[in-house]
Design a protein around this motif. Sequence first.
Motif, mmCIF file in Angstrom:
data_model
loop_
_atom_site.group_PDB
_atom_site.id
_atom_site.type_symbol
_atom_site.label_atom_id
_atom_site.label_comp_id
_atom_site.label_asym_id
_atom_site.label_seq_id
_atom_site.Cartn_x
_atom_site.Cartn_y
_atom_site.Cartn_z
ATOM 1 N N VAL A 90 -73.627 -53.193 -44.374
ATOM 2 C CA VAL A 90 -73.904 -54.521 -43.821
ATOM 3 C C VAL A 90 -75.303 -54.899 -44.277
ATOM 4 O O VAL A 90 -76.271 -54.181 -44.022
ATOM 5 N N MET A 91 -75.388 -56.033 -44.955
ATOM 6 C CA MET A 91 -76.609 -56.349 -45.702
ATOM 7 C C MET A 91 -77.096 -57.765 -45.413
ATOM 8 O O MET A 91 -76.301 -58.710 -45.373
ATOM 9 N N THR A 92 -78.389 -57.902 -45.226
ATOM 10 C CA THR A 92 -78.994 -59.233 -45.134
ATOM 11 C C THR A 92 -80.304 -59.223 -45.920
ATOM 12 O O THR A 92 -81.121 -58.314 -45.782
ATOM 13 N N THR A 93 -80.469 -60.225 -46.776
ATOM 14 C CA THR A 93 -81.672 -60.322 -47.602
ATOM 15 C C THR A 93 -82.213 -61.748 -47.550
ATOM 16 O O THR A 93 -81.536 -62.668 -47.084
ATOM 17 N N THR A 94 -83.399 -61.921 -48.072
ATOM 18 C CA THR A 94 -84.050 -63.225 -48.007
ATOM 19 C C THR A 94 -83.308 -64.282 -48.814
ATOM 20 O O THR A 94 -83.158 -65.427 -48.380
ATOM 21 N N ASN A 95 -82.827 -63.899 -50.005
ATOM 22 C CA ASN A 95 -82.231 -64.878 -50.915
ATOM 23 C C ASN A 95 -80.775 -64.588 -51.289
ATOM 24 O O ASN A 95 -79.941 -65.481 -51.291
ATOM 25 N N GLY A 96 -80.470 -63.351 -51.627
ATOM 26 C CA GLY A 96 -79.169 -63.015 -52.195
ATOM 27 C C GLY A 96 -77.985 -63.239 -51.285
ATOM 28 O O GLY A 96 -76.977 -63.859 -51.679
ATOM 29 N N THR A 97 -78.061 -62.746 -50.052
ATOM 30 C CA THR A 97 -76.921 -62.919 -49.149
ATOM 31 C C THR A 97 -76.743 -64.388 -48.770
ATOM 32 O O THR A 97 -75.622 -64.844 -48.553
ATOM 33 N N LYS A 98 -77.822 -65.129 -48.742
ATOM 34 C CA LYS A 98 -77.736 -66.572 -48.483
ATOM 35 C C LYS A 98 -76.979 -67.273 -49.613
ATOM 36 O O LYS A 98 -76.138 -68.145 -49.371
ATOM 37 N N ALA A 99 -77.249 -66.887 -50.850
ATOM 38 C CA ALA A 99 -76.559 -67.487 -51.996
ATOM 39 C C ALA A 99 -75.060 -67.200 -51.944
ATOM 40 O O ALA A 99 -74.237 -68.065 -52.254
ATOM 41 N N ILE A 100 -74.703 -65.993 -51.542
ATOM 42 C CA ILE A 100 -73.285 -65.634 -51.432
ATOM 43 C C ILE A 100 -72.610 -66.451 -50.341
ATOM 44 O O ILE A 100 -71.558 -67.070 -50.559
ATOM 45 N N LYS A 101 -73.192 -66.479 -49.169
ATOM 46 C CA LYS A 101 -72.576 -67.184 -48.032
ATOM 47 C C LYS A 101 -72.508 -68.689 -48.257
ATOM 48 O O LYS A 101 -71.589 -69.358 -47.781
ATOM 49 N N ASN A 102 -73.466 -69.240 -48.984
ATOM 50 C CA ASN A 102 -73.465 -70.679 -49.263
ATOM 51 C C ASN A 102 -72.456 -71.079 -50.331
ATOM 52 O O ASN A 102 -72.273 -72.268 -50.588
ATOM 53 N N SER A 103 -71.803 -70.083 -50.940
ATOM 54 C CA SER A 103 -70.866 -70.352 -52.036
ATOM 55 C C SER A 103 -69.398 -70.226 -51.618
ATOM 56 O O SER A 103 -68.508 -70.205 -52.467
#
Length: 238
Positions: A99-112
């Motif tokens: 289970v992962m949360t990062t500043t930029n990467g996971t946001k880019a995935i979820k926003n797609s």
Amino acid sequence: MNIDIIISADDIKEDKIKNKSVLVIDMLRATSVIITAINNGCKEVIPVLNIDEALDIVSSNRSKYILGGERNTVKIKGFDFSNSPFEYKTNVVKNKILVMTTTNGTKAIKNSITAKNILIGAMINAKAVASKLVGLNNDIVIVNAGTNGQFSIDDFICAGYIIENIMSITDSIITSDIATTAKYIYDNNKNIISFIKYAKHYKVIKNLKLDKDLEYCCQKDIVSIVPEYENGSIINKK
């Protein structure tokens, strides 16, 4: 087949990605970590936007989960690991769920999530990603995670390398101006580290003495898998 680039997670718009194949890149370091963990036997990666959501997921059965991620490049308090690919070794991740949360990467995935497909890419699996995208035979949008909503040199040159690999497989490609520019940048700067040293995020990682992470993430084509995000998690679809 059209190829376009979105320069950061904050710039994703539904009309740009709907029904298209999206490739998310955060080479320093989230997507490099995801690819490495799955390649080393991790069952799946669940990307989430915030720390509380991550903690809530693992609370149901802590033994089967690993908590990983960062905020502003630093490990999150209470998490098992930070955002270094070297922490996700086989003996740690095999048969586990990250289970992962990062500043930029996971946001880019979820926003797609309105895209037709969401693939996870980086320098380390670029050729495999290019082959997979050509096989999907769909318009492509490369989403660069960026850095705090801003353009990122490292993700951009990685996109250029992947575009070069796509064009080596097929000539049925139409690139947008920004995609053409990314390929031009790569074509004229094939030594990745010597170019991305100008990136703000590169300097942050260097200041934290994470030189090994930089060297690893800038390697080309050392992994042959292409993880995909589907139904809330990232897996290696074989």
